[in-house]
Design a protein around this motif. Structure first.
Motif, PDB file in Angstrom:
ATOM      1  N   ARG A   1     -12.210 -35.867  32.467  1.00 12.01           N
ATOM      2  CA  ARG A   1     -13.080 -35.475  31.358  1.00 12.01           C
ATOM      3  C   ARG A   1     -12.311 -34.602  30.364  1.00 12.01           C
ATOM      4  O   ARG A   1     -11.549 -33.728  30.773  1.00 12.01           O
ATOM      5  N   LEU A   2     -12.565 -34.850  29.098  1.00 17.16           N
ATOM      6  CA  LEU A   2     -12.034 -34.012  28.028  1.00 17.16           C
ATOM      7  C   LEU A   2     -13.221 -33.364  27.322  1.00 17.16           C
ATOM      8  O   LEU A   2     -14.099 -34.064  26.811  1.00 17.16           O
ATOM      9  N   ALA A   3     -13.254 -32.037  27.349  1.00 16.86           N
ATOM     10  CA  ALA A   3     -14.377 -31.283  26.773  1.00 16.86           C
ATOM     11  C   ALA A   3     -15.709 -31.770  27.333  1.00 16.86           C
ATOM     12  O   ALA A   3     -16.710 -31.844  26.637  1.00 16.86           O
ATOM     13  N   GLY A   4     -15.701 -32.129  28.622  1.00 13.11           N
ATOM     14  CA  GLY A   4     -16.921 -32.574  29.283  1.00 13.11           C
ATOM     15  C   GLY A   4     -17.261 -34.037  29.097  1.00 13.11           C
ATOM     16  O   GLY A   4     -18.206 -34.545  29.713  1.00 13.11           O
ATOM     17  N   VAL A   5     -16.504 -34.757  28.267  1.00 11.19           N
ATOM     18  CA  VAL A   5     -16.772 -36.167  28.003  1.00 11.19           C
ATOM     19  C   VAL A   5     -15.973 -37.030  28.977  1.00 11.19           C
ATOM     20  O   VAL A   5     -14.752 -36.872  29.109  1.00 11.19           O
TER      21      VAL A   5
ATOM     22  N   LEU B   1     -15.962 -35.180  20.926  1.00 12.85           N
ATOM     23  CA  LEU B   1     -14.512 -35.191  21.137  1.00 12.85           C
ATOM     24  C   LEU B   1     -13.764 -34.745  19.895  1.00 12.85           C
ATOM     25  O   LEU B   1     -12.811 -33.949  19.971  1.00 12.85           O
ATOM     26  N   MET B   2     -14.173 -35.258  18.746  1.00 17.78           N
ATOM     27  CA  MET B   2     -13.500 -34.893  17.505  1.00 17.78           C
ATOM     28  C   MET B   2     -13.606 -33.389  17.241  1.00 17.78           C
ATOM     29  O   MET B   2     -12.650 -32.740  16.812  1.00 17.78           O
ATOM     30  N   ALA B   3     -14.776 -32.823  17.538  1.00 12.87           N
ATOM     31  CA  ALA B   3     -14.967 -31.386  17.358  1.00 12.87           C
ATOM     32  C   ALA B   3     -14.114 -30.593  18.352  1.00 12.87           C
ATOM     33  O   ALA B   3     -13.508 -29.577  17.993  1.00 12.87           O
ATOM     34  N   SER B   4     -14.037 -31.072  19.586  1.00 10.13           N
ATOM     35  CA  SER B   4     -13.268 -30.346  20.611  1.00 10.13           C
ATOM     36  C   SER B   4     -11.776 -30.361  20.307  1.00 10.13           C
ATOM     37  O   SER B   4     -11.066 -29.386  20.560  1.00 10.13           O
ATOM     38  N   LEU B   5     -11.278 -31.467  19.761  1.00  6.60           N
ATOM     39  CA  LEU B   5      -9.848 -31.577  19.465  1.00  6.60           C
ATOM     40  C   LEU B   5      -9.427 -30.645  18.328  1.00  6.60           C
ATOM     41  O   LEU B   5      -8.252 -30.306  18.194  1.00  6.60           O
ATOM     42  N   ALA B   6     -10.384 -30.212  17.542  1.00  6.24           N
ATOM     43  CA  ALA B   6     -10.095 -29.264  16.461  1.00  6.24           C
ATOM     44  C   ALA B   6     -10.315 -27.819  16.887  1.00  6.24           C
ATOM     45  O   ALA B   6     -10.019 -26.893  16.125  1.00  6.24           O
TER      46      ALA B   6
ATOM     47  N   VAL C   1      -8.784 -27.039  24.407  1.00  6.43           N
ATOM     48  CA  VAL C   1      -9.238 -28.402  24.719  1.00  6.43           C
ATOM     49  C   VAL C   1      -9.236 -28.543  26.243  1.00  6.43           C
ATOM     50  O   VAL C   1      -8.192 -28.829  26.849  1.00  6.43           O
ATOM     51  N   PRO C   2     -10.392 -28.344  26.878  1.00  5.32           N
ATOM     52  CA  PRO C   2     -10.429 -28.374  28.348  1.00  5.32           C
ATOM     53  C   PRO C   2     -10.372 -29.793  28.914  1.00  5.32           C
ATOM     54  O   PRO C   2     -11.178 -30.656  28.563  1.00  5.32           O
ATOM     55  N   LEU C   3      -9.396 -30.024  29.767  1.00  6.26           N
ATOM     56  CA  LEU C   3      -9.262 -31.277  30.510  1.00  6.26           C
ATOM     57  C   LEU C   3      -9.572 -30.984  31.973  1.00  6.26           C
ATOM     58  O   LEU C   3      -9.025 -30.042  32.550  1.00  6.26           O
TER      59      LEU C   3
ATOM     60  N   LEU D   1      -3.144 -35.681  21.737  1.00  2.00           N
ATOM     61  CA  LEU D   1      -3.940 -35.186  22.864  1.00  2.00           C
ATOM     62  C   LEU D   1      -4.937 -36.248  23.318  1.00  2.00           C
ATOM     63  O   LEU D   1      -5.131 -36.470  24.515  1.00  2.00           O
ATOM     64  N   PHE D   2      -5.581 -36.890  22.357  1.00  2.00           N
ATOM     65  CA  PHE D   2      -6.562 -37.926  22.665  1.00  2.00           C
ATOM     66  C   PHE D   2      -5.885 -39.095  23.386  1.00  2.00           C
ATOM     67  O   PHE D   2      -6.391 -39.600  24.404  1.00  2.00           O
ATOM     68  N   ASN D   3      -4.743 -39.529  22.891  1.00  2.00           N
ATOM     69  CA  ASN D   3      -4.031 -40.646  23.517  1.00  2.00           C
ATOM     70  C   ASN D   3      -3.529 -40.289  24.911  1.00  2.00           C
ATOM     71  O   ASN D   3      -3.471 -41.145  25.799  1.00  2.00           O
ATOM     72  N   PHE D   4      -3.159 -39.031  25.101  1.00  2.00           N
ATOM     73  CA  PHE D   4      -2.733 -38.569  26.416  1.00  2.00           C
ATOM     74  C   PHE D   4      -3.856 -38.803  27.426  1.00  2.00           C
ATOM     75  O   PHE D   4      -3.621 -39.298  28.535  1.00  2.00           O
TER      76      PHE D   4
END
Length: 202
Positions: free
Chosen positions: A50-54, A73-78, A82-84, A155-158
């Motif tokens: 999960r990234l930011a709970g998603v 997700l877009m909001a969390s990446l900014a 960024v919790p993984l 980060l998203f692609n990771f």
């Protein structure tokens, strides 16, 4: 799998000193520790990424997310952090005819040889005789801190790449420092063992 042969000498020496004074319970503890020497460990799988709970498990592109999750997700990446989070299943196999025991694990998680996070599993577990047990480990990391300087897209692609790794998490490695207790005495190995998914990997 990786055998914890490194424990053999310090444990046997410690047990040799303790056993002459051991009662039945201590002798049983000592036997479980001795059995641990021959146990194998591997990373079985990685799940609930999960990234930011998603939830990212089985996600292949941003079009697979709902509108709400994509916006989140877009909001969390900014955001500043960024919790993984993920669950790593560590598997222990015991070839002995009696149980093996372990009381505590310090660990260091690596992904693509990057140190991601550290922690302690402060919980006892037993591996049954000639059996296998799975040890679930809930892990979390601030991805923005670990991958400092990377873009939001990176980060998203990771995370997308990790999402396909659950069934074969070859990008993951974990280092373990085990502790066992015998007669109230903590026996901790001074170094770490490397555990991967491949059998016999070091």
């Amino acid at each position: 799998m990786v055998k914890i042969k490194f424990l053999k000498l310090p444990l046997i020496l410690s047990l040799f000193l303790l056993l002459p004074f051991a009662g039945c319970e201590v002798a049983q503890q000592a036997q479980q520790v001795a059995n641990l020497v021959n146990c194998d460990f591997r990373i079985k799988d990685v799940a609930d990424i999960r990234l930011a709970g998603v939830q990212f498990q089985n996600i292949k592109s941003i079009s697979d997310f709902s509108v709400v999750d994509a916006a989140r997700l877009m909001a969390s990446l900014a955001a500043p952090t960024v919790p993984l989070s993920l669950r790593l299943d560590l598997e222990g196999r015991n070839p002995n005819v009696s149980a093996a025991g372990l009381n505590r694990l310090e660990w260091i998680l690596f992904i693509d040889d990057i140190q991601m996070t550290t922690g302690i599993l402060d919980k006892s577990f037993t591996i049954p005789p000639q059996g296998v047990t799975t040890i679930p480990m809930a892990l979390s990391v601030d991805l923005k801190k670990v991958l400092s300087g990377k873009s939001a897209n990176a980060l998203f692609n990771f995370c997308l790449n990790l999402a396909g790794a659950g069934n074969k998490p070859t990008r993951f490695k974990i280092k373990l420092k085990p502790t066992v207790y015998v007669a109230g005495r903590a026996l901790t190995y001074p170094g770490y063992i490397n555990v991967k998914t491949e059998y016999g990997a070091k």
